[in-house]
Enzyme design. Sequence first.
Site, mmCIF file in Angstrom:
data_model
loop_
_atom_site.group_PDB
_atom_site.id
_atom_site.type_symbol
_atom_site.label_atom_id
_atom_site.label_comp_id
_atom_site.label_asym_id
_atom_site.label_seq_id
_atom_site.Cartn_x
_atom_site.Cartn_y
_atom_site.Cartn_z
ATOM 1 N N GLY A 1 0.822 -1.206 0.000
ATOM 2 C CA GLY A 1 0.000 0.000 0.000
ATOM 3 C C GLY A 1 0.857 1.257 0.000
ATOM 4 O O GLY A 1 2.090 1.202 -0.035
ATOM 5 N N ARG B 1 0.762 -10.861 0.125
ATOM 6 C CA ARG B 1 0.052 -11.802 -0.762
ATOM 7 C C ARG B 1 0.638 -11.809 -2.161
ATOM 8 O O ARG B 1 0.297 -12.674 -2.965
ATOM 9 C CB ARG B 1 -1.440 -11.431 -0.816
ATOM 10 C CG ARG B 1 -2.174 -11.719 0.483
ATOM 11 C CD ARG B 1 -3.587 -11.187 0.471
ATOM 12 N NE ARG B 1 -3.619 -9.725 0.535
ATOM 13 C CZ ARG B 1 -4.731 -9.011 0.632
ATOM 14 N NH1 ARG B 1 -5.899 -9.622 0.677
ATOM 15 N NH2 ARG B 1 -4.668 -7.692 0.694
ATOM 16 N N ARG B 2 1.500 -10.841 -2.456
ATOM 17 C CA ARG B 2 2.137 -10.826 -3.778
ATOM 18 C C ARG B 2 3.563 -10.287 -3.680
ATOM 19 O O ARG B 2 3.929 -9.660 -2.684
ATOM 20 C CB ARG B 2 1.322 -9.983 -4.759
ATOM 21 C CG ARG B 2 1.213 -8.507 -4.433
ATOM 22 C CD ARG B 2 0.408 -7.792 -5.508
ATOM 23 N NE ARG B 2 0.414 -6.355 -5.371
ATOM 24 C CZ ARG B 2 -0.498 -5.659 -4.725
ATOM 25 N NH1 ARG B 2 -1.487 -6.294 -4.111
ATOM 26 N NH2 ARG B 2 -0.425 -4.346 -4.678
ATOM 27 N N GLY C 1 -5.138 -2.262 4.623
ATOM 28 C CA GLY C 1 -6.320 -1.430 4.420
ATOM 29 C C GLY C 1 -6.767 -1.462 2.977
ATOM 30 O O GLY C 1 -5.958 -1.635 2.077
ATOM 31 N N TYR D 1 -17.286 3.026 7.485
ATOM 32 C CA TYR D 1 -15.829 2.908 7.457
ATOM 33 C C TYR D 1 -15.231 3.216 8.824
ATOM 34 O O TYR D 1 -14.400 2.456 9.349
ATOM 35 C CB TYR D 1 -15.268 3.860 6.403
ATOM 36 C CG TYR D 1 -13.767 3.843 6.274
ATOM 37 C CD1 TYR D 1 -13.128 2.919 5.444
ATOM 38 C CD2 TYR D 1 -12.981 4.770 6.953
ATOM 39 C CE1 TYR D 1 -11.748 2.908 5.308
ATOM 40 C CE2 TYR D 1 -11.597 4.764 6.828
ATOM 41 C CZ TYR D 1 -10.991 3.836 6.003
ATOM 42 O OH TYR D 1 -9.618 3.832 5.890
ATOM 43 N N LYS E 1 -13.193 0.761 11.697
ATOM 44 C CA LYS E 1 -11.880 1.128 12.246
ATOM 45 C C LYS E 1 -11.954 1.278 13.770
ATOM 46 O O LYS E 1 -11.019 0.888 14.489
ATOM 47 C CB LYS E 1 -11.391 2.430 11.620
ATOM 48 C CG LYS E 1 -11.111 2.341 10.119
ATOM 49 C CD LYS E 1 -9.976 1.400 9.821
ATOM 50 C CE LYS E 1 -9.576 1.444 8.352
ATOM 51 N NZ LYS E 1 -8.472 0.504 8.035
#
Length: 273
Positions: free
Chosen positions: A13, A37-38, A73, A124, A128
């Site tokens: 991110g 994840r990548r 996120g 949202y 959080k």
Amino acid sequence: MGMRAAIVVGATGLVGTSLVKQLCENEEYVSVTVITRRKLAYTNPKLIVKIRAFDMLEERDFEFAHELYCCLGTTMKKAGSREIFEKVDFEYPLTIASLAKKRGIPHLLVITAMGANEGSSFYYNRVKGKLEHDLIELGLPRLSIIRPSLLLGERDEFRLGEKVGEKIFGILKPLFVGPLKRARAIEASQVAKAMIVIALYEKSQPVYIYSSQQLAKLDYPEIQAEAISREQVFNWEKHKLSDAIDEEGRVNRDVVINRDKFKIEQENVPPKD
């Protein structure tokens, strides 16, 4: 050079990307492990990348580290549903925090949102806020909650809403004074730097929430060099003179101390007419 180790989750991110680079460039850290994840485009000798499915994370996936930085996120648009959004922004961070506690990692730093509040009318912010509440309930050794405002920086993906927000915040920035100053947009790289400063230099507290305004001000402490005056550096003549005086003092020390000899010589001097 220090001997610290860090783990970063959410390294692809906006904040996570900058955080990984800054950690690898920081002399206090000798190891930076990323659970992702990548694959990452960024490489560094300090960097260890573990490709994992977050639904299947286990305690053994986490080596011991001094800090675990959680930058996970997403957005509702990218998630596509509330179920997936809550999985990424609530379930994964909470699971990761639980595993970190079991592994004995002493400090978790997690990014939430400026308006995080369980009772918020905005979905949202409610998610959080619930995350913050449950993380606090875990009883972690040290929990630092990071609440940035709108993040500025170059993303890999285009987000129309955030680009519009950046423009609006840029135009209205001069109006964000007094109590509104805390809502100013903040560079993602500054948030990343602030997280490292918190880990290395801020006073350790069981739970502390950092506002966006606080994050904007955090920086590395200045190294204080020992003050040396220009006179000490450049006045070599005075230094030589001082040495000469000291040498003279050492040569004439017997004359000054031997008072009896001085008296005898005075007594033998014939009187003048």
